[in-house]
Write a protein that holds these residues in place. Structure first.
Motif, PDB file in Angstrom:
ATOM      1  N   VAL A   1       5.631   4.922   5.294  1.00 20.11           N
ATOM      2  CA  VAL A   1       4.964   6.220   5.227  1.00 20.11           C
ATOM      3  C   VAL A   1       5.910   7.269   4.655  1.00 20.11           C
ATOM      4  O   VAL A   1       6.966   7.555   5.227  1.00 20.11           O
ATOM      5  CB  VAL A   1       4.500   6.671   6.631  1.00 20.11           C
ATOM      6  N   ASN A   2       5.518   7.845   3.536  1.00 19.94           N
ATOM      7  CA  ASN A   2       6.296   8.912   2.911  1.00 19.94           C
ATOM      8  C   ASN A   2       5.971  10.220   3.625  1.00 19.94           C
ATOM      9  O   ASN A   2       5.031  10.931   3.259  1.00 19.94           O
ATOM     10  CB  ASN A   2       5.959   8.999   1.422  1.00 19.94           C
TER      11      ASN A   2
ATOM     12  N   THR B   1       0.841  -1.206   0.000  1.00 20.43           N
ATOM     13  CA  THR B   1       0.000   0.000   0.000  1.00 20.43           C
ATOM     14  C   THR B   1       0.872   1.250   0.000  1.00 20.43           C
ATOM     15  O   THR B   1       1.142   1.811  -1.059  1.00 20.43           O
ATOM     16  CB  THR B   1      -0.993   0.004   1.168  1.00 20.43           C
ATOM     17  N   SER B   2       1.305   1.704   1.167  1.00 19.21           N
ATOM     18  CA  SER B   2       2.250   2.827   1.279  1.00 19.21           C
ATOM     19  C   SER B   2       1.854   4.024   0.413  1.00 19.21           C
ATOM     20  O   SER B   2       2.715   4.723  -0.125  1.00 19.21           O
ATOM     21  CB  SER B   2       3.672   2.358   0.916  1.00 19.21           C
ATOM     22  N   ALA B   3       0.551   4.233   0.262  1.00 20.67           N
ATOM     23  CA  ALA B   3       0.084   5.409  -0.484  1.00 20.67           C
ATOM     24  C   ALA B   3       0.496   6.680   0.253  1.00 20.67           C
ATOM     25  O   ALA B   3       0.516   6.714   1.481  1.00 20.67           O
ATOM     26  CB  ALA B   3      -1.438   5.355  -0.627  1.00 20.67           C
TER      27      ALA B   3
ATOM     28  N   ASP C   1       1.098  -4.418  10.827  1.00 18.66           N
ATOM     29  CA  ASP C   1       1.787  -4.586  12.097  1.00 18.66           C
ATOM     30  C   ASP C   1       2.614  -3.359  12.457  1.00 18.66           C
ATOM     31  O   ASP C   1       2.918  -3.135  13.624  1.00 18.66           O
ATOM     32  CB  ASP C   1       2.705  -5.814  12.042  1.00 18.66           C
ATOM     33  N   ALA C   2       3.007  -2.579  11.453  1.00 19.63           N
ATOM     34  CA  ALA C   2       3.822  -1.397  11.713  1.00 19.63           C
ATOM     35  C   ALA C   2       3.656  -0.378  10.597  1.00 19.63           C
ATOM     36  O   ALA C   2       3.494  -0.743   9.430  1.00 19.63           O
ATOM     37  CB  ALA C   2       5.298  -1.786  11.849  1.00 19.63           C
ATOM     38  N   PHE C   3       3.686   0.903  10.987  1.00 18.54           N
ATOM     39  CA  PHE C   3       3.736   2.009  10.040  1.00 18.54           C
ATOM     40  C   PHE C   3       5.121   2.640  10.201  1.00 18.54           C
ATOM     41  O   PHE C   3       5.397   3.309  11.197  1.00 18.54           O
ATOM     42  CB  PHE C   3       2.628   3.025  10.322  1.00 18.54           C
ATOM     43  N   VAL C   4       5.984   2.367   9.241  1.00 12.99           N
ATOM     44  CA  VAL C   4       7.385   2.795   9.319  1.00 12.99           C
ATOM     45  C   VAL C   4       7.546   4.090   8.537  1.00 12.99           C
ATOM     46  O   VAL C   4       7.248   4.143   7.347  1.00 12.99           O
ATOM     47  CB  VAL C   4       8.315   1.704   8.750  1.00 12.99           C
ATOM     48  N   LYS C   5       8.027   5.130   9.202  1.00  6.62           N
ATOM     49  CA  LYS C   5       8.129   6.444   8.565  1.00  6.62           C
ATOM     50  C   LYS C   5       9.503   6.671   7.957  1.00  6.62           C
ATOM     51  O   LYS C   5      10.529   6.306   8.533  1.00  6.62           O
ATOM     52  CB  LYS C   5       7.818   7.540   9.582  1.00  6.62           C
TER      53      LYS C   5
ATOM     54  N   GLY D   1       4.413  15.877  11.302  1.00  2.00           N
ATOM     55  CA  GLY D   1       3.739  14.744  11.925  1.00  2.00           C
ATOM     56  C   GLY D   1       2.288  15.042  12.263  1.00  2.00           C
ATOM     57  O   GLY D   1       1.419  14.161  12.201  1.00  2.00           O
ATOM     58  N   ARG D   2       1.999  16.303  12.616  1.00  5.35           N
ATOM     59  CA  ARG D   2       0.629  16.693  12.949  1.00  5.35           C
ATOM     60  C   ARG D   2      -0.299  16.470  11.762  1.00  5.35           C
ATOM     61  O   ARG D   2      -1.439  16.011  11.913  1.00  5.35           O
ATOM     62  CB  ARG D   2       0.612  18.165  13.378  1.00  5.35           C
ATOM     63  N   VAL D   3       0.188  16.757  10.568  1.00  6.11           N
ATOM     64  CA  VAL D   3      -0.609  16.572   9.350  1.00  6.11           C
ATOM     65  C   VAL D   3      -0.653  15.103   8.942  1.00  6.11           C
ATOM     66  O   VAL D   3      -1.726  14.531   8.722  1.00  6.11           O
ATOM     67  CB  VAL D   3      -0.023  17.425   8.196  1.00  6.11           C
ATOM     68  N   VAL D   4       0.517  14.497   8.853  1.00  5.71           N
ATOM     69  CA  VAL D   4       0.624  13.117   8.365  1.00  5.71           C
ATOM     70  C   VAL D   4      -0.179  12.156   9.241  1.00  5.71           C
ATOM     71  O   VAL D   4      -0.913  11.301   8.735  1.00  5.71           O
ATOM     72  CB  VAL D   4       2.104  12.687   8.299  1.00  5.71           C
TER      73      VAL D   4
END
Length: 581
Positions: free
Chosen positions: A160-161, A121-123, A261-265, A239-242
């Motif tokens: 996460v971009n 995914t990683s949209a 399982d994880a959202f890696v930024k 980060g507030r927006v994302v």
């Protein structure tokens, strides 16, 4: 049992070829053509014909004469049919299959003690998930499920971009415009509320005069530089927006469901210094070139003509630079890394893999699978001005259409099963969401899809409802069954019973192959196959009304085996298995 049977066949065939002083490098063991009556067959006689100087049927006969089945539990008779060497199963094979499939976990393979991270995914976190990208979470989740069923230790990651220009523009727009400047949100959810700022910001940048644009670009550049420098205040602003947008996107994905399982930024690899370390190491390689005020990587020795820019003239890293650090982190924590990408990312994936190789990584541990787009037929759904069709729109419409279909089918028959409105809502959700997932995952990923409601929701065709109905039918039969004790599989002598047993036996092997090839559409094909085979059995073989008690008991056990197999095939695809429809 099929996997064990196949192993026995390969061992017996290899020993026979060896005894005949024939090569054993390609045994040609496969599921036979429809006109060949066997569970497995070998086409090895074709390959040996020119070497031996004899016709394939004669070679096949010689091989059969040399085969010994003394040490085999599941190989019964071995014969020839034309050029094929045919292997048939024993009663023990049927007994073992029927017994194994009584377990509701049937199809799950033993642990391979191998960890796999599946990134999908990683949209970009700039707004709601669009239907054109819906194939990524559906395919990615199904791949992860296949690997999980195949015995791998699987983690599902969303990368996460949160460090690119798009996010910098978004942050600037969020801090610049007021609610009064924006249209009403399309849904009461953070991603729909905040995407208005992103659209407004991009529109403003396109239409503003040069002086205004220059001032805005200075602010946007400052955000990007702040991220690159590791400035805590900038990270907090972005980060507030994302995080708000991502929270809304997750709600859409959970409807599929696609769980992570994880959202890696991205910014994690800036803040910990690993992106800078990658840049330093790349500069020291023979592939590094400084040209046009930027550091680039010449990958021509990897067959890639386009250079990879890994450091801009202003000293900022690029997405792929940070992704290199991300993948080296994956290699530290997992045995394998699988990434699901749109077909427009092929070059990027090739450059990434080549750069990882330049950095000295074992890139055999990295696998990418690509998908084409999902389209909707013209006029198939309404689209809002400038926004297209969001995933939520598709899922809402799927559930609504499924409910209409369920209710129309109830109107056409005597309503003797007392389905409540709550039941209908449940079935509509299971069927509607299942129809979307199944229709998308059932196609080869590289083929583009035009999603069509009539096909996806057809209860009589090759669709999710068709397979789901088989599971519901099995549940209905078993709800009225009262058989306990020993079951004798040898009582299952009818062709339709035997055919169903044979298909059930193949399920673990199908899981193994789908996981190895990262092709969950093979499980969708299998789900249709077992559903068709079950329906033929159901038409020809009465279960609860069978006169012979042993036959009745065996058929009930066969229905239970089919129920577990269909349920787990659907689960592998992420499709719910209704108990009633």
């Amino acid at each position: 049992m099929f996997r064990e049977f196949r192993a026995e066949v390969e061992e017996a065939l290899s020993a026979a070829l060896d005894s005949l002083d024939l090569p054993t490098d390609d045994l040609g063991v496969e599921e036979p053509p429809e006109d060949v009556s066997a569970t497995l067959a070998s086409s090895v006689a074709f390959r040996l014909a020119s070497e031996v100087g004899a016709p394939p049927p004669r070679i096949a006969a010689d091989i059969v004469d040399a085969i010994s089945t003394d040490a085999s539990a599941y190989i019964g008779t071995v014969d020839t049919q034309g050029p094929y060497v045919n292997f048939h199963v024993t009663e023990a094979y049927d007994e073992a299959t029927l017994d194994a499939a009584q377990d509701d976990g049937y199809g799950r393979l033993q642990s391979k003690e191998t960890s796999v991270v599946v990134e999908h995914t990683s949209a970009n976190p700039t707004g709601p998930v669009h239907v054109g990208r819906a194939r990524n979470p559906i395919l990615g989740d199904a791949i992860a499920r296949c690997l999980d069923y195949a015995g791998y230790d699987v983690e599902r990651h969303y990368y996460v971009n949160d460090a690119g220009r798009q996010v910098a523009v978004f942050t600037w727009a969020y801090e610049t415009f007021d609610e009064d400047d924006l249209p009403d949100p399309e849904r009461d959810r953070p991603d729909y509320e905040l995407v208005r700022y992103y659209r407004k910001g991009n529109q403003w940048l396109d239409e503003a005069d040069e002086a205004e644009t220059e001032a805005a670009e200075t602010e946007i550049e400052a955000i990007m530089q702040g991220l690159e420098a590791g400035d805590d205040e900038t990270f907090e602003r972005v980060g507030r927006v994302v995080d708000q947008v991502l929270s809304g996107m997750r709600q859409s994905l959970e409807r599929l469901p696609a769980e992570f399982d994880a959202f890696v930024k991205e910014t994690e690899f800036i803040r910990d210094g690993s992106a800078d370390a990658v840049v330093s190491r790349l500069k020291e390689t023979d592939n590094a070139v400084y040209e046009d005020d930027a550091w680039q990587l010449d990958l021509s020795d990897h067959g890639i003509d386009k250079r990879l820019v890994f450091l801009r003239s202003d000293g900022t890293t690029l997405y792929t630079t940070r992704d290199l650090a991300h993948h080296e982190w994956k290699f530290e924590h997992f045995d394998r890394a699988v990434t699901v990408l749109g077909e427009d990312h092929k070059l990027q994936a090739e450059q990434l893999k080549a750069a990882l190789d330049v950095l000295g990584n074992d890139t055999s541990r990295l696998e990418s699978t690509f998908y084409s787009w999902v389209n909707l037929p013209e006029g198939g759904m309404s689209t809002r001005e400038g926004t297209g069709v969001d995933l939520d729109d598709l899922l809402d419409e799927a559930v609504a259409r499924a409910r209409d279909e369920v209710e129309s089918r109830l109107d056409d028959r005597v309503r003797d099963d007392d389905l409540t409105d709550e039941d209908i809502d449940r079935i509509a959700h299971q069927v509607g969401i299942g129809a979307v997932r199944y229709d998308i995952v059932s196609k080869q990923p590289t083929k583009s899809i035009t999603f069509e409601w009539e096909r996806a929701l057809d209860f009589e065709a090759q669709s999710a409802p068709y397979v789901q109905y088989v599971h519901a039918r099995c549940c209905g039969i078993l709800a009225e069954a009262d058989v306990d004790g020993t079951v004798d599989a040898s009582a299952l002598t009818e062709p339709e019973e035997q055919a169903l047993l044979r298909v059930i036996a193949r399920f673990p092997a199908r899981i193994e192959a789908a996981a190895a090839d990262l092709e969950p559409h093979a499980i969708a094909t299998y789900a249709r196959e077992i559903s068709e085979t079950f329906n033929a059995f159901y038409r020809e073989c009465p279960v609860l009304s069978a006169e012979d008690p042993e036959v009745r008991a065996a058929r009930i056990a066969l229905v239970r085996a089919a129920r577990h197999t269909v349920a787990n095939a659907l689960d592998t695809l992420g499709v719910e298995a209704p108990t009633s429809m």
